[in-house]
Design an enzyme around this catalytic site. Structure first.
Site, PDB file in Angstrom:
ATOM      1  N   GLU A   1       0.859  -1.204   0.000  1.00 46.56           N
ATOM      2  CA  GLU A   1       0.000   0.000   0.000  1.00 46.56           C
ATOM      3  C   GLU A   1       0.885   1.241   0.000  1.00 46.56           C
ATOM      4  OE1 GLU A   1      -3.306   0.925  -0.298  1.00 46.56           O
ATOM      5  OE2 GLU A   1      -2.329   2.886  -0.214  1.00 46.56           O
TER       6      GLU A   1
ATOM      7  N   GLY B   1      -6.994   0.930   3.694  1.00 41.80           N
ATOM      8  CA  GLY B   1      -8.420   1.278   3.645  1.00 41.80           C
ATOM      9  C   GLY B   1      -8.804   2.007   2.367  1.00 41.80           C
ATOM     10  N   GLY B   2      -7.803   2.540   1.662  1.00 44.17           N
ATOM     11  CA  GLY B   2      -8.033   3.128   0.347  1.00 44.17           C
ATOM     12  C   GLY B   2      -9.024   4.280   0.352  1.00 44.17           C
ATOM     13  N   THR B   3      -9.671   4.449  -0.776  1.00 46.73           N
ATOM     14  CA  THR B   3     -10.585   5.576  -0.973  1.00 46.73           C
ATOM     15  C   THR B   3     -11.729   5.554   0.032  1.00 46.73           C
ATOM     16  OG1 THR B   3     -10.117   5.402  -3.337  1.00 46.73           O
ATOM     17  CG2 THR B   3     -12.008   6.750  -2.706  1.00 46.73           C
ATOM     18  N   CYS B   4     -12.363   4.414   0.171  1.00 48.15           N
ATOM     19  CA  CYS B   4     -13.577   4.344   0.995  1.00 48.15           C
ATOM     20  C   CYS B   4     -13.309   4.832   2.413  1.00 48.15           C
ATOM     21  CB  CYS B   4     -14.100   2.905   1.012  1.00 48.15           C
ATOM     22  SG  CYS B   4     -15.538   2.698   2.062  1.00 48.15           S
TER      23      CYS B   4
ATOM     24  N   HIS C   1     -45.424  -2.374  11.107  1.00 48.69           N
ATOM     25  CA  HIS C   1     -46.025  -1.032  11.120  1.00 48.69           C
ATOM     26  C   HIS C   1     -45.462  -0.238  12.305  1.00 48.69           C
ATOM     27  CE1 HIS C   1     -49.023   2.130  10.928  1.00 48.69           C
ATOM     28  NE2 HIS C   1     -49.212   1.979  12.246  1.00 48.69           N
TER      29      HIS C   1
HETATM   30  C1  LIG Z   1     -16.375  10.978  -2.181  1.00 48.28           C
HETATM   31  C2  LIG Z   1     -16.672   9.520  -2.416  1.00 48.28           C
HETATM   32  C3  LIG Z   1     -17.721   8.929  -1.765  1.00 48.28           C
HETATM   33  C4  LIG Z   1     -17.997   7.587  -1.955  1.00 48.28           C
HETATM   34  N1  LIG Z   1     -19.052   7.032  -1.305  1.00 48.28           N
HETATM   35  C5  LIG Z   1     -19.342   5.734  -1.500  1.00 48.28           C
HETATM   36  C6  LIG Z   1     -20.414   5.123  -0.807  1.00 48.28           C
HETATM   37  O1  LIG Z   1     -21.101   5.763  -0.015  1.00 48.28           O
HETATM   38  N2  LIG Z   1     -20.647   3.804  -1.008  1.00 48.28           N
HETATM   39  C7  LIG Z   1     -19.877   3.063  -1.871  1.00 48.28           C
HETATM   40  O2  LIG Z   1     -20.133   1.875  -2.024  1.00 48.28           O
HETATM   41  N3  LIG Z   1     -18.849   3.622  -2.539  1.00 48.28           N
HETATM   42  C8  LIG Z   1     -18.568   4.929  -2.378  1.00 48.28           C
HETATM   43  N4  LIG Z   1     -17.516   5.483  -3.034  1.00 48.28           N
HETATM   44  C9  LIG Z   1     -16.702   4.632  -3.931  1.00 48.28           C
HETATM   45  C10 LIG Z   1     -15.733   3.784  -3.136  1.00 48.28           C
HETATM   46  O3  LIG Z   1     -14.958   4.591  -2.287  1.00 48.28           O
HETATM   47  C11 LIG Z   1     -14.839   3.020  -4.088  1.00 48.28           C
HETATM   48  O4  LIG Z   1     -15.654   2.339  -5.016  1.00 48.28           O
HETATM   49  C12 LIG Z   1     -13.996   2.019  -3.363  1.00 48.28           C
HETATM   50  O5  LIG Z   1     -13.168   2.630  -2.406  1.00 48.28           O
HETATM   51  C13 LIG Z   1     -13.127   1.268  -4.368  1.00 48.28           C
HETATM   52  O6  LIG Z   1     -12.324   0.412  -3.693  1.00 48.28           O
HETATM   53  P1  LIG Z   1     -11.104  -0.293  -4.392  1.00 48.28           P
HETATM   54  O7  LIG Z   1     -10.942  -1.523  -3.608  1.00 48.28           O
HETATM   55  O8  LIG Z   1     -11.256  -0.432  -5.835  1.00 48.28           O
HETATM   56  O9  LIG Z   1      -9.840   0.687  -4.190  1.00 48.28           O
HETATM   57  P2  LIG Z   1      -9.526   1.918  -3.279  1.00 48.28           P
HETATM   58  O10 LIG Z   1     -10.393   1.966  -2.094  1.00 48.28           O
HETATM   59  O11 LIG Z   1      -9.491   3.118  -4.141  1.00 48.28           O
HETATM   60  O12 LIG Z   1      -8.061   1.564  -2.762  1.00 48.28           O
HETATM   61  C14 LIG Z   1      -6.985   1.393  -3.638  1.00 48.28           C
HETATM   62  C15 LIG Z   1      -5.707   1.472  -2.848  1.00 48.28           C
HETATM   63  O13 LIG Z   1      -4.607   1.133  -3.680  1.00 48.28           O
HETATM   64  C16 LIG Z   1      -3.510   1.978  -3.366  1.00 48.28           C
HETATM   65  N5  LIG Z   1      -2.629   2.000  -4.525  1.00 48.28           N
HETATM   66  C17 LIG Z   1      -2.889   2.504  -5.746  1.00 48.28           C
HETATM   67  N6  LIG Z   1      -1.853   2.306  -6.581  1.00 48.28           N
HETATM   68  C18 LIG Z   1      -0.908   1.674  -5.866  1.00 48.28           C
HETATM   69  C19 LIG Z   1       0.385   1.202  -6.174  1.00 48.28           C
HETATM   70  N7  LIG Z   1       0.890   1.299  -7.395  1.00 48.28           N
HETATM   71  N8  LIG Z   1       1.100   0.622  -5.177  1.00 48.28           N
HETATM   72  C20 LIG Z   1       0.585   0.487  -3.937  1.00 48.28           C
HETATM   73  N9  LIG Z   1      -0.634   0.910  -3.598  1.00 48.28           N
HETATM   74  C21 LIG Z   1      -1.379   1.482  -4.551  1.00 48.28           C
HETATM   75  C22 LIG Z   1      -4.168   3.307  -3.056  1.00 48.28           C
HETATM   76  O14 LIG Z   1      -3.324   4.115  -2.276  1.00 48.28           O
HETATM   77  C23 LIG Z   1      -5.415   2.866  -2.303  1.00 48.28           C
HETATM   78  O15 LIG Z   1      -5.183   2.805  -0.924  1.00 48.28           O
HETATM   79  C24 LIG Z   1     -17.193   6.815  -2.836  1.00 48.28           C
HETATM   80  C25 LIG Z   1     -16.102   7.404  -3.482  1.00 48.28           C
HETATM   81  C26 LIG Z   1     -15.841   8.739  -3.275  1.00 48.28           C
HETATM   82  C27 LIG Z   1     -14.666   9.344  -3.983  1.00 48.28           C
END
Ligand SMILES: Cc1cc2nc3c(=O)[nH]c(=O)nc-3n(C[C@H](O)[C@H](O)[C@H](O)COP(=O)(O)OP(=O)(O)OC[C@H]3O[C@@H](n4cnc5c(N)ncnc54)[C@H](O)[C@@H]3O)c2cc1C
Length: 459
Positions: free
Chosen positions: A34, A39-42, A441
């Site tokens: 990572e 935890g990434g985007t979510c 209800h």
């Molecule tokens: C503002 C916002 C609100 C959202 N709200 C919702 C919601 O309410 N409900 C819902 O279901 N979804 C929601 N989403 C979408 C959801 O966040 C994403 O669909 C989800 O996080 C995708 O997960 P993922 O596993 O694909 O990757 P991500 O969660 O994006 O994680 C990818 C990880 O990979 C890492 N990474 C990338 N490239 C490399 C590399 N080369 N080497 C090492 N690490 C790397 C990144 O740093 C990141 O930590 C929302 C998105 C946003 C932007």
């Protein structure tokens, strides 16, 4: 010399950590790489922080409406943005801590911090380290798209990631993009007390939804004081003394709109450009999404792609389901497929939109004979009791098979109630089964059987 693992997971998003733990429990020596925070985007700048901020915004909204419920609040309602941010940071921090502890406690799993790039189909480089494995799982997610707009390099702007650092109240927030992410931030900041203007180049908001749903959401947000400019393409941005100004390509005046701060919410793109995919021979489509088959295998044997980066879903639940599919197929001898999944999601404006299956537009385009039932939320007792009667519910079924084709529930608890219909879709039962169910209800779900008793043919 490269360090050898049985399996390497790139990205600790919504699929990566669970898969890495599962592989390690299965006896695989596993590395999880990572580059930012687990935890990434979510967890860090998507679902969890936005829904936490939305909860603060709703508290302010309900407090302002106190009088409607006979609750008198003498002082004006003010939002302490520093405290709002602290609360959000605490919720996010707890999630990161739990995840970090879980990963750290897993025997056979090594968490490596750094940016991974493929050097070959069986090796990745992370800084100075070279790591080798027979199996790779890519879970790199996506990021906010930043359009090539003249002037953008010279002005400050937020994306969904950088706006997470805000601990003050923007006086007038301009939001470019009237879709899911833009609208959640629009209502949130309006309720915090900002003026908010949303600029959308399409003729309506959230172009993927049915027009009447989008129009109803726009009306709800306008009633809270959010301004919308539709059919307005932003063509340039410039710095102003106390903020930014956007130049618009549109038929209507004014062709410039100024605000104190700017948020870009114009879409997402996959984090695949700097992953060395060409060295591994992994194919992507024209937009950079990794091409996968129905079981999430890339074109290179031994490499899978999960989550947003494969373009087969754009949600936390779809990414997590990708993990379930890969783990079940690889470790449990199953043959699960992405196409087994029914599209479902929510738009977390208030009231929320819960969606499952096909839209009205998609049903019409399919050419099948279908039935439609709709009900305004004003008919729902629970909504009246709560004083929150905005929105409507729609369910579509196949006239011949009686299977539910899709649902759009715009109204309080719509994001929860939609699961009654979604589960019936997964169970593949006729809607009449749910129509005869007795629900509690007074709830919103109580009206689903009533709604299912009021179908008419779709013209
Ligand atoms: C503002 C916002 C609100 C959202 N709200 C919702 C919601 O309410 N409900 C819902 O279901 N979804 C929601 N989403 C979408 C959801 O966040 C994403 O669909 C989800 O996080 C995708 O997960 P993922 O596993 O694909 O990757 P991500 O969660 O994006 O994680 C990818 C990880 O990979 C890492 N990474 C990338 N490239 C490399 C590399 N080369 N080497 C090492 N690490 C790397 C990144 O740093 C990141 O930590 C929302 C998105 C946003 C932007």
């Amino acid at each position: 010399m490269s360090e050898r693992f049985d399996a390497i997971v790139i990205g600790a998003g919504q699929a990566g950590p669970s898969l890495a733990v599962r592989l390690a429990h299965g006896g695989c020596k596993t590395a999880l790489i990572e580059r930012k925070a687990v935890g990434g985007t979510c967890v860090n700048n998507g679902c969890i922080p936005t829904k936490t901020l939305i909860a603060s915004a709703r508290a302010a909204h309900v407090a302002r409406r106190g009088g409607d419920y006979g609750v008198t609040i003498e002082a004006p309602i003010r939002v302490d943005m520093a405290q709002v941010k602290r609360r959000k940071d605490a919720v996010v921090g707890a999630s990161i801590d739990n995840l970090t502890r879980w990963l750290g406690d897993t025997a056979g799993l090594t968490l490596i911090h750094g940016h991974a790039r493929f050097e070959s189909p069986r090796t990745v480089r992370v800084g100075e380290r070279m790591l080798a494995a027979e199996q790779f799982f890519i879970n790199v997610g996506g990021r906010a798209s930043v359009p090539a707009m003249p002037g953008l390099a010279d002005v400050p702007y937020f994306t969904n990631a950088t706006i997470m650092h805000v601990d003050f109240l923007p006086e007038h927030l301009l939001i470019v993009g009237g879709s899911y992410i833009g609208l959640e931030f629009a209502q949130m900041y309006r309720r915090f007390g900002s003026r908010v203007s949303v600029i959308e180049m399409g003729p309506g908001l959230i172009g993927r939804e049915d027009e009447d749903v989008a129009v109803a959401i726009q009306a709800i947000l306008e009633a809270e004081g959010i301004a919308f400019r539709l059919n307005a393409e932003c063509v340039a941005v410039a710095r102003r003394d106390n903020g930014v100004a956007l130049r618009l390509n549109c038929a209507e005046e004014p062709r410039e709109i100024a605000g104190s701060h700017l948020l870009l919410a114009v879409g997402r793109e996959p984090n695949t450009g700097d992953l060395g995919l060409e060295k591994a021979g992994v194919a992507t489509d024209t937009r950079g999404y990794i091409v996968v088959d129905d079981q999430l295998r890339t074109n290179v044997p031994g490499i899978w792609a999960l989550g947003d980066a494969n373009g087969r879903g754009a949600f936390t639940h779809t990414s997590y389901n990708d993990y379930e599919i890969v783990a079940a197929n690889l470790l449990d001898g199953a043959s699960r497929r992405v196409t087994d999944r029914i599209p479902t999601y929510a738009l977390f404006v208030d009231p929320p939109l819960g969606r499952a299956g096909m839209t009205l537009r998609e049903v019409r385009a399919s050419g099948r004979k279908a039935l439609e039932a709709t009900m305004p939320m004003t008919r729902v007792g629970r909504a009246r009791e709560r004083g929150e009667t905005l929105g409507f519910m729609r369910v579509l079924v196949d006239a011949e098979t009686q299977r539910i084709l899709g649902a759009a529930l715009l109204g309080i608890e719509g994001d929860e109630v939609v699961h009654t219909l979604l589960d019936a879709m997964y169970a593949d039962v006729p809607y009449t089964l749910i129509q005869r169910a007795v629900h509690i209800h007074p709830t919103v779900a109580e009206f689903i059987p009533t709604l299912l008793g009021s179908f008419h043919p779709l013209p």
